[in-house]
Scaffold this motif. Structure first.
Motif, PDB file in Angstrom:
ATOM      1  N   LEU A  76       0.811  -1.218   0.000  1.00 33.21           N
ATOM      2  CA  LEU A  76       0.000   0.000   0.000  1.00 33.21           C
ATOM      3  C   LEU A  76       0.848   1.273   0.000  1.00 33.21           C
ATOM      4  CD1 LEU A  76      -2.825  -1.154   2.430  1.00 33.21           C
ATOM      5  CD2 LEU A  76      -2.885  -1.044  -0.066  1.00 33.21           C
ATOM      6  N   ARG A  77       2.124   1.135  -0.338  1.00 32.29           N
ATOM      7  CA  ARG A  77       2.950   2.337  -0.486  1.00 32.29           C
ATOM      8  C   ARG A  77       2.467   3.179  -1.660  1.00 32.29           C
ATOM      9  NH1 ARG A  77       9.162   0.780  -0.972  1.00 32.29           N
ATOM     10  NH2 ARG A  77       8.322  -0.249  -2.819  1.00 32.29           N
ATOM     11  N   THR A  78       2.714   4.470  -1.573  1.00 27.62           N
ATOM     12  CA  THR A  78       2.381   5.395  -2.652  1.00 27.62           C
ATOM     13  C   THR A  78       3.663   5.905  -3.297  1.00 27.62           C
ATOM     14  OG1 THR A  78       0.366   6.135  -1.537  1.00 27.62           O
ATOM     15  CG2 THR A  78       1.268   7.585  -3.244  1.00 27.62           C
ATOM     16  N   PRO A  79       3.795   5.824  -4.618  1.00 29.31           N
ATOM     17  CA  PRO A  79       4.958   6.427  -5.268  1.00 29.31           C
ATOM     18  C   PRO A  79       4.899   7.946  -5.152  1.00 29.31           C
ATOM     19  CG  PRO A  79       3.834   4.863  -6.725  1.00 29.31           C
ATOM     20  CD  PRO A  79       2.916   5.145  -5.587  1.00 29.31           C
ATOM     21  N   PHE A  80       6.055   8.564  -4.975  1.00 33.58           N
ATOM     22  CA  PHE A  80       6.125  10.027  -4.994  1.00 33.58           C
ATOM     23  C   PHE A  80       7.355  10.435  -5.794  1.00 33.58           C
ATOM     24  CE2 PHE A  80       8.741   8.857  -1.384  1.00 33.58           C
ATOM     25  CZ  PHE A  80       9.781   9.785  -1.389  1.00 33.58           C
ATOM     26  N   GLU A  81       7.306  11.630  -6.348  1.00 35.86           N
ATOM     27  CA  GLU A  81       8.399  12.106  -7.196  1.00 35.86           C
ATOM     28  C   GLU A  81       9.473  12.782  -6.359  1.00 35.86           C
ATOM     29  OE1 GLU A  81       7.960  13.856 -11.452  1.00 35.86           O
ATOM     30  OE2 GLU A  81       8.283  15.576 -10.116  1.00 35.86           O
ATOM     31  N   ARG A  82      10.659  12.192  -6.339  1.00 35.64           N
ATOM     32  CA  ARG A  82      11.796  12.821  -5.665  1.00 35.64           C
ATOM     33  C   ARG A  82      12.332  13.978  -6.499  1.00 35.64           C
ATOM     34  NH1 ARG A  82      14.021   9.919  -1.490  1.00 35.64           N
ATOM     35  NH2 ARG A  82      13.425   7.717  -1.279  1.00 35.64           N
ATOM     36  N   SER A  83      12.434  13.713  -7.798  1.00 32.77           N
ATOM     37  CA  SER A  83      12.832  14.707  -8.792  1.00 32.77           C
ATOM     38  C   SER A  83      12.291  14.189 -10.110  1.00 32.77           C
ATOM     39  CB  SER A  83      14.358  14.867  -8.835  1.00 32.77           C
ATOM     40  OG  SER A  83      14.980  13.641  -9.152  1.00 32.77           O
ATOM     41  N   PRO A  84      12.195  15.024 -11.142  1.00 34.74           N
ATOM     42  CA  PRO A  84      11.620  14.546 -12.402  1.00 34.74           C
ATOM     43  C   PRO A  84      12.270  13.254 -12.886  1.00 34.74           C
ATOM     44  CG  PRO A  84      11.848  16.917 -12.471  1.00 34.74           C
ATOM     45  CD  PRO A  84      12.509  16.463 -11.201  1.00 34.74           C
ATOM     46  N   GLY A  85      11.438  12.210 -13.036  1.00 33.26           N
ATOM     47  CA  GLY A  85      11.917  10.929 -13.517  1.00 33.26           C
ATOM     48  C   GLY A  85      12.433   9.996 -12.440  1.00 33.26           C
ATOM     49  N   LYS A  86      12.491  10.457 -11.206  1.00 30.95           N
ATOM     50  CA  LYS A  86      13.011   9.631 -10.118  1.00 30.95           C
ATOM     51  C   LYS A  86      11.951   9.523  -9.022  1.00 30.95           C
ATOM     52  CE  LYS A  86      16.931   8.992  -7.000  1.00 30.95           C
ATOM     53  NZ  LYS A  86      18.242   9.543  -6.531  1.00 30.95           N
ATOM     54  N   LEU A  87      11.604   8.285  -8.652  1.00 31.78           N
ATOM     55  CA  LEU A  87      10.536   8.055  -7.696  1.00 31.78           C
ATOM     56  C   LEU A  87      11.046   7.498  -6.376  1.00 31.78           C
ATOM     57  CD1 LEU A  87       7.768   6.404  -9.936  1.00 31.78           C
ATOM     58  CD2 LEU A  87       8.170   8.832  -9.457  1.00 31.78           C
ATOM     59  N   GLY A  88      10.291   7.794  -5.325  1.00 32.23           N
ATOM     60  CA  GLY A  88      10.453   7.145  -4.035  1.00 32.23           C
ATOM     61  C   GLY A  88       9.111   6.539  -3.655  1.00 32.23           C
ATOM     62  N   TYR A  89       9.069   5.838  -2.530  1.00 34.28           N
ATOM     63  CA  TYR A  89       7.836   5.175  -2.091  1.00 34.28           C
ATOM     64  C   TYR A  89       7.673   5.393  -0.588  1.00 34.28           C
ATOM     65  CZ  TYR A  89       8.469   2.891  -6.581  1.00 34.28           C
ATOM     66  OH  TYR A  89       8.658   2.653  -7.921  1.00 34.28           O
ATOM     67  N   ARG A  90       6.452   5.718  -0.175  1.00 28.75           N
ATOM     68  CA  ARG A  90       6.203   5.951   1.249  1.00 28.75           C
ATOM     69  C   ARG A  90       4.831   5.398   1.634  1.00 28.75           C
ATOM     70  NH1 ARG A  90       6.184  12.290  -0.124  1.00 28.75           N
ATOM     71  NH2 ARG A  90       4.055  12.476  -0.936  1.00 28.75           N
ATOM     72  N   CYS A  91       4.709   5.080   2.913  1.00 32.45           N
ATOM     73  CA  CYS A  91       3.460   4.530   3.439  1.00 32.45           C
ATOM     74  C   CYS A  91       3.164   5.186   4.782  1.00 32.45           C
ATOM     75  CB  CYS A  91       3.573   3.016   3.607  1.00 32.45           C
ATOM     76  SG  CYS A  91       2.110   2.265   4.361  1.00 32.45           S
ATOM     77  N   PRO A  92       1.949   5.670   5.001  1.00 28.16           N
ATOM     78  CA  PRO A  92       1.618   6.296   6.281  1.00 28.16           C
ATOM     79  C   PRO A  92       1.716   5.352   7.475  1.00 28.16           C
ATOM     80  CG  PRO A  92       0.003   6.894   4.614  1.00 28.16           C
ATOM     81  CD  PRO A  92       0.842   5.797   4.031  1.00 28.16           C
ATOM     82  N   SER A  93       1.837   4.033   7.223  1.00 24.40           N
ATOM     83  CA  SER A  93       1.973   3.076   8.320  1.00 24.40           C
ATOM     84  C   SER A  93       3.426   2.762   8.646  1.00 24.40           C
ATOM     85  CB  SER A  93       1.236   1.778   7.975  1.00 24.40           C
ATOM     86  OG  SER A  93      -0.149   1.988   7.930  1.00 24.40           O
ATOM     87  N   GLU A  94       4.367   3.327   7.907  1.00 27.08           N
ATOM     88  CA  GLU A  94       5.772   3.093   8.208  1.00 27.08           C
ATOM     89  C   GLU A  94       6.189   3.979   9.383  1.00 27.08           C
ATOM     90  OE1 GLU A  94       8.263   4.110   4.872  1.00 27.08           O
ATOM     91  OE2 GLU A  94       7.265   6.024   4.568  1.00 27.08           O
ATOM     92  N   PRO A  95       7.404   3.828   9.915  1.00 33.45           N
ATOM     93  CA  PRO A  95       7.841   4.699  11.012  1.00 33.45           C
ATOM     94  C   PRO A  95       7.641   6.175  10.658  1.00 33.45           C
ATOM     95  CG  PRO A  95       9.395   2.902  10.727  1.00 33.45           C
ATOM     96  CD  PRO A  95       8.414   2.797   9.591  1.00 33.45           C
ATOM     97  N   GLU A  96       7.135   6.926  11.632  1.00 33.66           N
ATOM     98  CA  GLU A  96       6.774   8.320  11.363  1.00 33.66           C
ATOM     99  C   GLU A  96       7.944   9.128  10.809  1.00 33.66           C
ATOM    100  OE1 GLU A  96       6.140   6.679  14.142  1.00 33.66           O
ATOM    101  OE2 GLU A  96       4.186   7.219  15.009  1.00 33.66           O
ATOM    102  N   ASP A  97       9.130   8.932  11.378  1.00 35.75           N
ATOM    103  CA  ASP A  97      10.291   9.704  10.922  1.00 35.75           C
ATOM    104  C   ASP A  97      10.613   9.400   9.463  1.00 35.75           C
ATOM    105  OD1 ASP A  97      10.464  10.797  13.421  1.00 35.75           O
ATOM    106  OD2 ASP A  97      12.156   9.562  14.079  1.00 35.75           O
ATOM    107  N   ASP A  98      10.501   8.142   9.074  1.00 33.48           N
ATOM    108  CA  ASP A  98      10.781   7.776   7.681  1.00 33.48           C
ATOM    109  C   ASP A  98       9.774   8.441   6.753  1.00 33.48           C
ATOM    110  OD1 ASP A  98      12.828   6.204   8.586  1.00 33.48           O
ATOM    111  OD2 ASP A  98      11.753   4.307   8.361  1.00 33.48           O
ATOM    112  N   TYR A  99       8.511   8.415   7.153  1.00 34.74           N
ATOM    113  CA  TYR A  99       7.464   8.982   6.314  1.00 34.74           C
ATOM    114  C   TYR A  99       7.663  10.491   6.138  1.00 34.74           C
ATOM    115  CZ  TYR A  99       2.746   9.886   4.531  1.00 34.74           C
ATOM    116  OH  TYR A  99       1.679  10.281   3.764  1.00 34.74           O
ATOM    117  N   VAL A 100       7.978  11.186   7.217  1.00 35.04           N
ATOM    118  CA  VAL A 100       8.183  12.637   7.145  1.00 35.04           C
ATOM    119  C   VAL A 100       9.440  12.952   6.342  1.00 35.04           C
ATOM    120  CG1 VAL A 100       8.657  14.702   8.506  1.00 35.04           C
ATOM    121  CG2 VAL A 100       6.915  13.083   9.278  1.00 35.04           C
ATOM    122  N   ARG A 101      10.491  12.152   6.536  1.00 32.59           N
ATOM    123  CA  ARG A 101      11.726  12.363   5.783  1.00 32.59           C
ATOM    124  C   ARG A 101      11.496  12.263   4.278  1.00 32.59           C
ATOM    125  NH1 ARG A 101      14.851   8.551   3.974  1.00 32.59           N
ATOM    126  NH2 ARG A 101      13.963   6.991   5.404  1.00 32.59           N
TER     127      ARG A 101
END
Length: 476
Positions: free
Chosen positions: A366-391
């Motif tokens: 259930l992670r959501t892809p997000f754009e780190r920079s054009p053409g480069k993606l990261g993945y985050r999940c609101p259920s992961e450790p809070e610090d990781d998600y905010v970072r």
């Protein structure tokens, strides 16, 4: 009924009884990999793998995951690769192979109708999952938890073994992103004839969505499952701004009730779901123009479902003692959709167990892809450790109350991950309406199986004149 609650065993029983049996398509790569690591009791997965058209693919998966005799109970499962927009070849192979195996087993030895249910929210698994299911001859594809407008075109392409692309939602995107599957990389082109194109049912909760999907031929499904907000699992959020009660439940109103008469005007077959699990409700649905009903809760509680006997008995005991509760939790799911949770002690639905669990997101469906920079993606999940998600750019408030559905649901079906000798706890979900479950428990105090649930649904006096073969009951 995701993550192997509606497994091939249950779907096969429903299908052999002349109805539409549906396997869950959620996390099938992990489900199959863990069954193999548990020794593949009965040899079912290996039997399905032996029918896969490219044996090299099956052999690689067996070499990686199969453990003769099964792993030790305190041994951690070997993980499968996380979903990404550009997965490694072995990940794609396992996703295709796992969907094939689950559908193949559900269809083995009879000519009944079998479907597969997929979540639009898990976009990165849809294309390979569809292809694997189609290689096994799946008859229906059901897609909900989003707007499944891209699925009809994908089915057309995959039936011809063509390269298939699916646009993916990416938070903060400055360009279009898509995931791609070239079937030729798994099943060499020309080795198989065109596949049967399954019928596609869009799971919707409103007539405006039916209107949107039928505007163009390319997005029009073959039918609808109209699911109300009392159904189990994920629910569509209320229309408009969400209001949450002090108990953490979203408030639904008349705007959230689908107008079945308007949906019927589109001329497509439809099923209704959510509190339609009694013989009287089946008759009512048909009177309103529906083909039949989709039912989850009484099948999830049946002995043929993937729910472990221990978890099932906890639910049945609570039901018998009239203390079984089902909460529509507005925050539990990382998807942002409300999710039905049974707040039972000893499960993640219970406050103490939830609070004691350290946050970890390793299955990551259930992670959501997000754009780190054009053409480069990261993945985050609101259920992961809070610090990781905010970072990763997420808002801290989005992590409040989020539960790990992935690990919790795997524990529900007896395949919990083990860390430092400690097993993950289950997360239980049912529909809000327990009327049918209570009646079945009255008739079958020691529990019931799928056939007994079907006999109850089809046996009411109001259905005496109804032809059984026309009632497609989708145990999803």
């Amino acid at each position: 009924m995701g993550a192997a609650v509606s497994n091939w065993v249950l779907a096969k029983q429903v299908s052999q009884a002349g109805q539409l049996g549906v396997v869950s398509g959620v996390a099938l790569d992990t489900v199959v990999a863990r069954r193999l690591q548990d020794g593949d009791p009965g040899g079912h997965i290996r039997r399905a793998f032996a029918a896969f058209p490219v044996q090299e693919v099956a052999e690689r998966a067996l070499e990686k995951f199969f453990r003769p005799g099964g792993r030790e109970r305190d041994q951690a499962y070997v993980p499968v690769p996380n979903l990404t927009i550009s997965p490694v070849a072995r990940s794609r192979e396992l996703q295709i192979l796992s969907a094939f195996a689950e559908v193949w087993l559900a269809k083995e030895g009879h000519d009944g109708v079998v479907g597969i249910n997929m979540l639009e929210k898990i976009q990165l698994a849809i294309v390979p999952g569809l292809y694997g299911a189609m290689l096994a001859g799946v008859d229906y594809v059901l897609v909900g938890a989003g707007i499944p407008s891209k699925i009809p075109r994908l089915l057309d392409q995959l039936a011809r073994h063509e390269q298939s692309d699916m646009e993916i939602h990416v938070d903060g995107a400055t360009q279009t992103y898509a995931t791609s599957l070239d079937p030729d990389l798994v099943v060499p082109r020309g080795t198989l004839p065109p596949l049967k194109r399954p019928k596609m049912l869009a799971i919707i909760s409103s007539h405006p969505l039916a209107a949107y999907l039928t505007k163009e031929t390319i997005t029009t499904p073959d039918g609808f499952v109209v699911e109300g907000h009392v159904a189990g699992g994920h629910n569509t959020p209320p229309r408009g701004r969400m209001t949450i009660t002090d108990e953490g439940e979203p408030v639904y109103g008349t705007r959230d009730e689908a107008d079945l008469a308007k949906i019927a005007k589109y001329g497509l077959p439809f099923w209704v779901a959510g509190a339609y699990a009694t013989p009287e409700h089946v008759a009512e649905a048909r009177a309103m123009g529906a083909v039949g009903v989709q039912v989850g809760t009484i099948f999830a509680l049946s002995s043929d479902s993937g729910t472990t006997p221990e978890n099932r008995q906890k639910l049945l005991d609570a039901l018998a003692e009239d203390r079984l509760q089902v909460k529509t939790d507005a925050l539990a799911s990382p998807t942002g959709f409300p999710f039905k949770v049974v707040p039972m002690d000893g499960t993640i639905g219970g406050d103490e167990t939830y609070a004691a669990r350290g946050r970890i997101c390793d299955l990551a469906y259930l992670r959501t892809p997000f754009e780190r920079s054009p053409g480069k993606l990261g993945y985050r999940c609101p259920s992961e450790p809070e610090d990781d998600y905010v970072r990763k750019g997420g808002e801290l408030e989005n992590t409040v109350g989020r539960k790990c559905l992935c690990n919790g649901l795997m524990a529900t079906v007896g395949m919990p991950q083990v860390r430092a000798g400690i097993e993950e706890d289950a997360l239980l979900t049912l529909g809000s309406d327990l009327t049918a479950a209570k009646e079945l428990l009255r008739r079958h105090p020691n529990g019931w199986n799928a056939r007994q649930a079907l006999d109850y649904l089809l046996g009411g006096p109001a259905l005496e004149q109804a032809p059984r073969q026309d009632l497609a009951l989708a145990a999803r």
